[in-house]
Design a protein around this motif. Structure first.
Motif, PDB file in Angstrom:
ATOM      1  N   GLU A   1       0.704  -1.643  -0.043  1.00  0.00           N
ATOM      2  CA  GLU A   1       0.070   0.041   0.206  1.00  0.00           C
ATOM      3  C   GLU A   1       0.962   0.917  -0.074  1.00  0.00           C
ATOM      4  OE1 GLU A   1      -3.993   1.701   2.674  1.00  0.00           O
ATOM      5  OE2 GLU A   1      -2.534  -0.237   2.948  1.00  0.00           O
ATOM      6  N   TYR A   2       2.390   1.146   0.305  1.00  0.00           N
ATOM      7  CA  TYR A   2       2.827   2.787   0.774  1.00  0.00           C
ATOM      8  C   TYR A   2       4.509   1.941  -0.191  1.00  0.00           C
ATOM      9  CZ  TYR A   2      -0.324   3.569   3.606  1.00  0.00           C
ATOM     10  OH  TYR A   2      -2.050   3.828   4.258  1.00  0.00           O
ATOM     11  N   PRO A   3       4.196   2.301  -1.450  1.00  0.00           N
ATOM     12  CA  PRO A   3       5.982   1.018  -1.959  1.00  0.00           C
ATOM     13  C   PRO A   3       6.778   1.915  -1.561  1.00  0.00           C
ATOM     14  CG  PRO A   3       4.296   2.334  -3.562  1.00  0.00           C
ATOM     15  CD  PRO A   3       3.158   2.076  -1.924  1.00  0.00           C
ATOM     16  N   THR A   4       6.594   3.618  -1.140  1.00  0.00           N
ATOM     17  CA  THR A   4       7.851   4.611  -1.260  1.00  0.00           C
ATOM     18  C   THR A   4       7.743   5.592   0.141  1.00  0.00           C
ATOM     19  OG1 THR A   4       6.883   6.716  -2.331  1.00  0.00           O
ATOM     20  CG2 THR A   4       7.783   4.171  -3.556  1.00  0.00           C
ATOM     21  N   ALA A   5       8.424   5.927   0.286  1.00  0.00           N
ATOM     22  CA  ALA A   5       8.642   6.969   1.360  1.00  0.00           C
ATOM     23  C   ALA A   5       9.740   8.661   0.696  1.00  0.00           C
ATOM     24  CB  ALA A   5       9.322   6.411   2.880  1.00  0.00           C
ATOM     25  N   THR A   6       9.357   9.308   1.422  1.00  0.00           N
ATOM     26  CA  THR A   6      10.093  10.448   0.702  1.00  0.00           C
ATOM     27  C   THR A   6       9.987  11.252   1.781  1.00  0.00           C
ATOM     28  OG1 THR A   6       7.776  11.590   0.312  1.00  0.00           O
ATOM     29  CG2 THR A   6       8.346  10.738  -1.309  1.00  0.00           C
ATOM     30  N   PHE A   7      10.961  11.814   1.477  1.00  0.00           N
ATOM     31  CA  PHE A   7      11.667  13.095   2.177  1.00  0.00           C
ATOM     32  C   PHE A   7      11.761  14.425   0.970  1.00  0.00           C
ATOM     33  CE2 PHE A   7      15.061  16.264   3.669  1.00  0.00           C
ATOM     34  CZ  PHE A   7      14.351  16.697   4.776  1.00  0.00           C
ATOM     35  N   VAL A   8      11.240  15.682   1.782  1.00  0.00           N
ATOM     36  CA  VAL A   8      11.341  17.112   0.501  1.00  0.00           C
ATOM     37  C   VAL A   8      11.975  17.447   1.351  1.00  0.00           C
ATOM     38  CG1 VAL A   8       9.772  18.633  -0.457  1.00  0.00           C
ATOM     39  CG2 VAL A   8       9.226  16.096  -0.162  1.00  0.00           C
ATOM     40  N   PHE A   9      12.817  18.706   0.850  1.00  0.00           N
ATOM     41  CA  PHE A   9      13.336  19.691   1.385  1.00  0.00           C
ATOM     42  C   PHE A   9      12.737  21.361   1.773  1.00  0.00           C
ATOM     43  CE2 PHE A   9      16.162  24.139   0.896  1.00  0.00           C
ATOM     44  CZ  PHE A   9      16.178  23.545   1.837  1.00  0.00           C
ATOM     45  N   LYS A  10      12.510  21.810   2.830  1.00  0.00           N
ATOM     46  CA  LYS A  10      12.007  22.539   3.305  1.00  0.00           C
ATOM     47  C   LYS A  10      12.724  24.041   3.267  1.00  0.00           C
ATOM     48  CE  LYS A  10       8.425  22.752   5.333  1.00  0.00           C
ATOM     49  NZ  LYS A  10       6.880  23.013   6.758  1.00  0.00           N
ATOM     50  N   SER A  11      14.311  24.104   4.223  1.00  0.00           N
ATOM     51  CA  SER A  11      14.776  25.187   4.398  1.00  0.00           C
ATOM     52  C   SER A  11      15.906  24.731   5.466  1.00  0.00           C
ATOM     53  CB  SER A  11      14.570  26.191   5.495  1.00  0.00           C
ATOM     54  OG  SER A  11      14.209  25.635   6.549  1.00  0.00           O
ATOM     55  N   PHE A  12      16.955  25.504   5.548  1.00  0.00           N
ATOM     56  CA  PHE A  12      18.595  24.878   6.238  1.00  0.00           C
ATOM     57  C   PHE A  12      18.610  26.741   6.476  1.00  0.00           C
ATOM     58  CE2 PHE A  12      20.996  26.035   2.933  1.00  0.00           C
ATOM     59  CZ  PHE A  12      22.445  26.427   3.239  1.00  0.00           C
ATOM     60  N   ASP A  13      19.492  26.728   7.876  1.00  0.00           N
ATOM     61  CA  ASP A  13      19.774  26.994   8.788  1.00  0.00           C
ATOM     62  C   ASP A  13      21.835  27.126   8.680  1.00  0.00           C
ATOM     63  OD1 ASP A  13      20.949  25.625  10.605  1.00  0.00           O
ATOM     64  OD2 ASP A  13      19.625  26.386  12.221  1.00  0.00           O
ATOM     65  N   GLY A  14      22.163  26.506   7.487  1.00  0.00           N
ATOM     66  CA  GLY A  14      23.897  26.913   7.744  1.00  0.00           C
ATOM     67  C   GLY A  14      24.325  25.770   8.860  1.00  0.00           C
ATOM     68  N   LYS A  15      23.303  25.134  10.063  1.00  0.00           N
ATOM     69  CA  LYS A  15      23.899  23.404  10.178  1.00  0.00           C
ATOM     70  C   LYS A  15      22.643  22.573  10.609  1.00  0.00           C
ATOM     71  CE  LYS A  15      26.459  26.263  13.769  1.00  0.00           C
ATOM     72  NZ  LYS A  15      26.529  26.778  15.105  1.00  0.00           N
ATOM     73  N   THR A  16      21.278  22.906  10.668  1.00  0.00           N
ATOM     74  CA  THR A  16      20.249  22.077  10.301  1.00  0.00           C
ATOM     75  C   THR A  16      19.673  22.122   9.130  1.00  0.00           C
ATOM     76  OG1 THR A  16      20.328  22.568  12.945  1.00  0.00           O
ATOM     77  CG2 THR A  16      17.758  21.609  11.614  1.00  0.00           C
ATOM     78  N   LEU A  17      19.182  20.705   8.526  1.00  0.00           N
ATOM     79  CA  LEU A  17      18.340  20.519   7.113  1.00  0.00           C
ATOM     80  C   LEU A  17      16.793  20.399   7.907  1.00  0.00           C
ATOM     81  CD1 LEU A  17      17.930  20.670   3.731  1.00  0.00           C
ATOM     82  CD2 LEU A  17      18.096  18.418   3.684  1.00  0.00           C
ATOM     83  N   THR A  18      16.095  20.923   7.682  1.00  0.00           N
ATOM     84  CA  THR A  18      14.815  20.820   7.613  1.00  0.00           C
ATOM     85  C   THR A  18      13.545  20.387   6.439  1.00  0.00           C
ATOM     86  OG1 THR A  18      14.512  22.257   9.502  1.00  0.00           O
ATOM     87  CG2 THR A  18      12.668  21.617   8.978  1.00  0.00           C
TER      88      THR A  18
END
Length: 221
Positions: A133-150
């Motif tokens: 039912e859920y063959p994939t998972a995804t991660f979509v970039f939103k922002s980063f502050d120079g140290k942390t990717l969100t």
């Protein structure tokens, strides 16, 4: 060369430990960037400057009182755009059918655990990731502050914002992302099997909610 510290996630995809000792009646519910000058997988891969290489993986570790298991999930599609040494856009697709257990040998529990995690065992379809039912998972970039990717991590149709650290190296033709170990809570994504935060009758036969992940992504132009 320029360097900047970035945080990325994966799980990937998440994966976690065997529940061989768990009751079976649960139907669960510093980017460092170095520059040298200068949701189907097919759809995601299309317009990015740097595209995911097939050697990209998310490593996972799941634990319980009796021990732990570890393995990988392949990052099979997606990509990243960069402008002036800064990631401006990114998306990654994890193929949940590629969940692999590395600490067990073939014929000695490996296949059983992989089937349980994927939900290909007809009696345990939704215990973990239900890949049909859920063959994939995804991660979509939103922002980063120079140290942390969100970004937004989606697993089993549930989306949660996550942040974590990684080292990112960029050249004219290649981009590499190597994260530090970080943890996500599987229950946030409806992976409830063996969770003592969901079920109160497990005693010591539970699986920890936190999964440790490490992202190792390689991208090329």
């Amino acid at each position: 060369m320029k360097k900047m510290t970035l945080c990325l996630a994966t799980i990937a995809a998440v994966a976690l430990t065997s529940c061989n000792n768990t009751t079976n009646n649960q139907n669960t519910n510093t980017q460092t960037v170095t520059t040298e000058q200068t949701t189907t997988p097919e759809a995601v891969e299309g317009g990015f400057a740097y595209k995911v290489s097939p050697i990209s993986v998310v490593e996972w570790v799941g634990t319980k009182p009796a021990g732990k298991h570890n393995g990988t999930i392949n990052v099979t599609a997606g990509g990243v755009d960069v402008e002036n040494g800064v990631i401006t856009k990114g998306e990654f697709v994890m193929d949940m059918n590629t969940i692999t257990v590395l600490d067990l040998e073939a014929g000695k529990g490996k296949e059983d655990l992989e089937a349980h995690l994927k939900g290909t065992d007809p009696e345990k379809v939704d215990h973990f990731f239900n890949v049909k039912e859920y063959p994939t998972a995804t991660f979509v970039f939103k922002s980063f502050d120079g140290k942390t990717l969100t970004g937004d991590l989606t697993v089993k149709g549930k989306t949660k914002e996550v942040s974590f650290p990684a080292t990112v190296t960029i050249t004219d033709t290649k981009l590499a992302i190597d994260s530090e170990p970080f943890k996500i809570n599987r229950v946030d994504f409806g992976v409830n099997y063996g969770s003592k935060s969901v079920f109160d009758n497990l005693k010591d036969k539970f699986i920890n909610d936190d999964i440790e992940l490490v992202v190792k992504a390689k991208l090329t132009k």
